[in-house]
Design a protein around this motif. Structure first.
Motif, PDB file in Angstrom:
ATOM      1  N   PRO A  38       0.834  -1.216   0.000  1.00  0.00           N
ATOM      2  CA  PRO A  38       0.000   0.000   0.000  1.00  0.00           C
ATOM      3  C   PRO A  38       0.863   1.258   0.000  1.00  0.00           C
ATOM      4  O   PRO A  38       1.981   1.241   0.508  1.00  0.00           O
ATOM      5  CB  PRO A  38      -0.759  -0.107   1.321  1.00  0.00           C
ATOM      6  N   GLY A  40       1.732   4.920   1.347  1.00  0.00           N
ATOM      7  CA  GLY A  40       1.521   5.654   2.595  1.00  0.00           C
ATOM      8  C   GLY A  40       1.620   7.139   2.341  1.00  0.00           C
ATOM      9  O   GLY A  40       1.560   7.585   1.192  1.00  0.00           O
ATOM     10  N   TYR A  46       3.074   4.353   6.035  1.00  0.00           N
ATOM     11  CA  TYR A  46       1.755   3.754   6.277  1.00  0.00           C
ATOM     12  C   TYR A  46       1.316   3.870   7.746  1.00  0.00           C
ATOM     13  O   TYR A  46       0.215   3.462   8.116  1.00  0.00           O
ATOM     14  CB  TYR A  46       1.791   2.271   5.851  1.00  0.00           C
ATOM     15  N   PRO A  48       0.064   6.079   9.878  1.00  0.00           N
ATOM     16  CA  PRO A  48      -1.241   6.564  10.365  1.00  0.00           C
ATOM     17  C   PRO A  48      -2.388   5.604  10.101  1.00  0.00           C
ATOM     18  O   PRO A  48      -3.434   5.713  10.721  1.00  0.00           O
ATOM     19  CB  PRO A  48      -1.464   7.865   9.585  1.00  0.00           C
ATOM     20  N   TYR A  49      -2.193   4.661   9.140  1.00  0.00           N
ATOM     21  CA  TYR A  49      -3.306   3.759   8.803  1.00  0.00           C
ATOM     22  C   TYR A  49      -3.307   2.479   9.643  1.00  0.00           C
ATOM     23  O   TYR A  49      -4.198   1.657   9.518  1.00  0.00           O
ATOM     24  CB  TYR A  49      -3.233   3.361   7.318  1.00  0.00           C
ATOM     25  N   LEU A  50      -2.298   2.318  10.469  1.00  0.00           N
ATOM     26  CA  LEU A  50      -2.214   1.045  11.202  1.00  0.00           C
ATOM     27  C   LEU A  50      -3.173   0.971  12.379  1.00  0.00           C
ATOM     28  O   LEU A  50      -3.473  -0.100  12.881  1.00  0.00           O
ATOM     29  CB  LEU A  50      -0.777   0.811  11.704  1.00  0.00           C
ATOM     30  N   GLY A  51      -3.651   2.118  12.831  1.00  0.00           N
ATOM     31  CA  GLY A  51      -4.559   2.124  13.980  1.00  0.00           C
ATOM     32  C   GLY A  51      -3.797   1.873  15.265  1.00  0.00           C
ATOM     33  O   GLY A  51      -2.561   1.815  15.269  1.00  0.00           O
ATOM     34  N   VAL A  58      -4.774  -5.989  11.044  1.00  0.00           N
ATOM     35  CA  VAL A  58      -4.521  -5.035   9.950  1.00  0.00           C
ATOM     36  C   VAL A  58      -3.629  -5.706   8.901  1.00  0.00           C
ATOM     37  O   VAL A  58      -3.889  -5.638   7.697  1.00  0.00           O
ATOM     38  CB  VAL A  58      -3.826  -3.762  10.503  1.00  0.00           C
TER      39      VAL A  58
END
Ligand code: HEM
Length: 515
Positions: A38, A40, A46, A48-51, A58
């Motif tokens: 993906p 980032g 990436y 901020p998208y990992l939670g 994830v």
């Protein structure tokens, strides 16, 4: 006149620069491309998208989109995630040596007295080999584990006795399991000769609290790991907290060691006997003996103690809790486990380790729990020491490589009805699977040169404590409690909600634990 000369000069510079960029960026013919992955954001990648929780979930979702091997950038760190058994095999078996390095987080360096332990030290360091040999061949050899059996057994009996005080009342089973396993571990580490029960109990309590703090800190993402240039600012204050913890450990270790040295001196003066069976004594003896060819420093002794205490307790007790949770959720399986223990142990004795090889259904139930809830769902990340190739993609030197065994151990192509708790599968079609990591479909203890060094001890502690608890009590979910079987990702994946159970004594069995 001057203008066209300047222009051609500029065009030439631009041309050279473009050629340079082109030759650098253009993949060399014989080098495979990086895996897909993906996109980032600039700088943070990436991240901020990992939670904030459940990284393994994830990563599993990303595998569905990008395939069994993909890359992502976390800050300026290149990470590769492997989510299939054949590719995991390429890493941990076919290219084991290349992937035997670690990429230690900043806080791990602190807690291991400067990478003096086994888990995070470099594979290429001769010290790593020496320490692993000391742990596996000296401290955890068949004969050493057998020799400290009495210490372990005493703590299992105590664990069962402690539960008796809460008979009929709700208790947190995970906490009970943790107490039993830390007490067993501390006893093997130090229990041979400690002076004074109360003093021992106080010190063990301090260890317990410190281990819990370590797990919390190691489980938090640290800006210093993602942006090493910022490490010196310790933005979240995690390094400072870890340093405090390691100082407390250091004090505890120093006083244990000093007390032991005084005690050994006293003994040798009194009757010439310096023999003791616990791990601390084994390490101190090795440190003193020069003829063994092993030269171990005091910091290495402390870091090894740390690996044993931190690596061996929370893992074992977490698996006790998960197995109990699955058995409570699957009453038929619980009935079979209980029946088997009753048949093998009977009501004339307490469970002991000689019974374990005969408890085949219990073994299958624990293995099935490890399949569904591996306590380290991404193992401990590996790091190639050289450019390597996995599944036709390049994995550059220094990449952080995650092996998503959580995803592999639930892969519908490998496991029939993968989400069902079915211990029977380990008695039939998957009967041959064990904890040694020889089959990449199932490796809860890792695999290859960096696999867990404490498998046999962990197994013994887990099986005997669990069997004893089930033999001595009936366990039921407390009123109003849920048994949701949802994990919470961390350095060890625990149950999100604690398992609150009510123990009811089985009097004819319990009496054998109360002596
Ligand atoms: C249920 C119990 C346990 C589980 C599930 C467990 C799991 C693991 C896993 C997954 C790894 C990483 C393997 C890899 O990278 O391939 C590991 C490494 C390790 N474990 Fe365990 N472990 C357990 C108990 C223990 C015990 C009891 C000890 C020590 C007495 C121990 C000591 C270690 C050490 C020293 C390493 C690092 C090995 C290396 O990097 O060379 N573990 N463990």
């Amino acid at each position: 006149m001057l203008f066209p000369v300047a222009l051609s000069f500029l065009v030439a510079i631009l041309g050279i620069s473009l050629w340079h960029v082109w030759t650098i960026r253009k993949p060399k013919k014989d080098i495979a491309p990086l895996p897909p992955g993906p996109h980032g954001l600039p700088i943070v990648g990436y991240l901020p998208y990992l939670g904030t929780d459940n990284l393994h979930l994830v990563f599993t979702d990303l595998a569905a989109a990008y395939g069994p091997i993909y890359k992502l950038w976390l800050g300026n760190k290149l990470c590769v995630v492997i989510s299939s058994a054949p590719l995991a095999k390429e890493v941990v078996r076919d290219n084991d040596i290349t992937f035997s390095e670690r990429d230690p987080p900043v806080c791990a360096k602190i807690i291991t007295f400067g990478l003096n332990d086994i888990v995070f030290d470099s594979y290429s360091s001769p010290d790593w080999r020496m320490k692993r040999k000391v742990l596996v061949r000296e401290m955890l050899s068949h004969s050493s584990i057998k020799a400290c059996y009495v210490l372990r057994r005493e703590q299992v009996l105590k664990g069962v006795q402690n539960v008796a005080q809460s008979a009929g009342k709700p208790i947190d089973f995970g906490e009970t399991a943790f107490l039993t396993s830390i007490n067993a571990m501390m006893s093997m580490l130090w229990g041979g000769n400690q002076e004074g029960e109360q003093k021992g109990a106080d010190v063990w309590g301090q260890f317990r609290d410190l281990i819990t703090e370590i797990m919390v800190i190691l489980g938090k993402p640290n800006v210093s790991d993602i942006f090493p240039v910022l490490a010196r600012f310790d933005i979240q204050g995690l390094e400072k907290e870890m340093t405090k913890i390691v100082n407390s450990f250091d004090k505890l270790f120093n006083s244990m060691i000093e007390e032991r040295e005084n005690f050994s001196n006293k003994l040798s003066k009194e009757d010439g006997n310096t023999e003791a069976k616990d791990f601390l004594q084994l390490l101190l003896d090795l440190k003193q003996k020069n003829d063994s060819g092993i030269s171990i420093t005091m910091n290495q002794v402390k870091a090894l103690l740390m690996d044993i205490v931190v690596g061996g307790t929370d893992t074992t007790s977490t698996m006790m809790e998960w197995t109990m949770a699955e058995l409570i959720a699957n009453p038929e399986a619980m009935k079979k486990v209980k029946q088997e223990i009753d048949d093998v142990v009977g009501s004339d004795a307490a469970v002991d380790e000689t019974h374990l090889p005969k408890l085949r259904y219990l073994d299958a139930a624990v293995k099935e729990t490890f399949r569904l809830h591996p306590p380290m769902p991404l193992l401990v990340p590996r790091c190639p020491c050289d450019l390597s190739n996995v599944g036709g993609y390049s994995v550059p030197k220094g990449t952080r490589v995650f092996l998503n065994i959580w995803c592999i151990q639930r892969d519908p192509q490998l496991w029939e009805n993968p989400l069902e708790f079915k211990p029977e599968r380990f008695l039939t079609d998957h009967e041959k699977l064990d904890y040694l990591g020889n089959d990449s479909r199932y490796m809860p203890f890792g695999s290859g040169r960096r696999m867990c060094a404490g498998v046999s001890l962990g197994e013994k502690m887990l099986y005997s404590s669990l069997a004893a608890m089930i033999h001595a009590y009936d366990w039921n979910l407390a009123d109003g409690e849920e048994n949701d079987l949802i994990g919470l990702f961390g350095i060890i994946m625990k149950k999100k909600k604690p398992l609150i159970l009510v123990p009811t004594p089985r009097p004819s069995n319990l009496q054998h634990y109360m002596k």
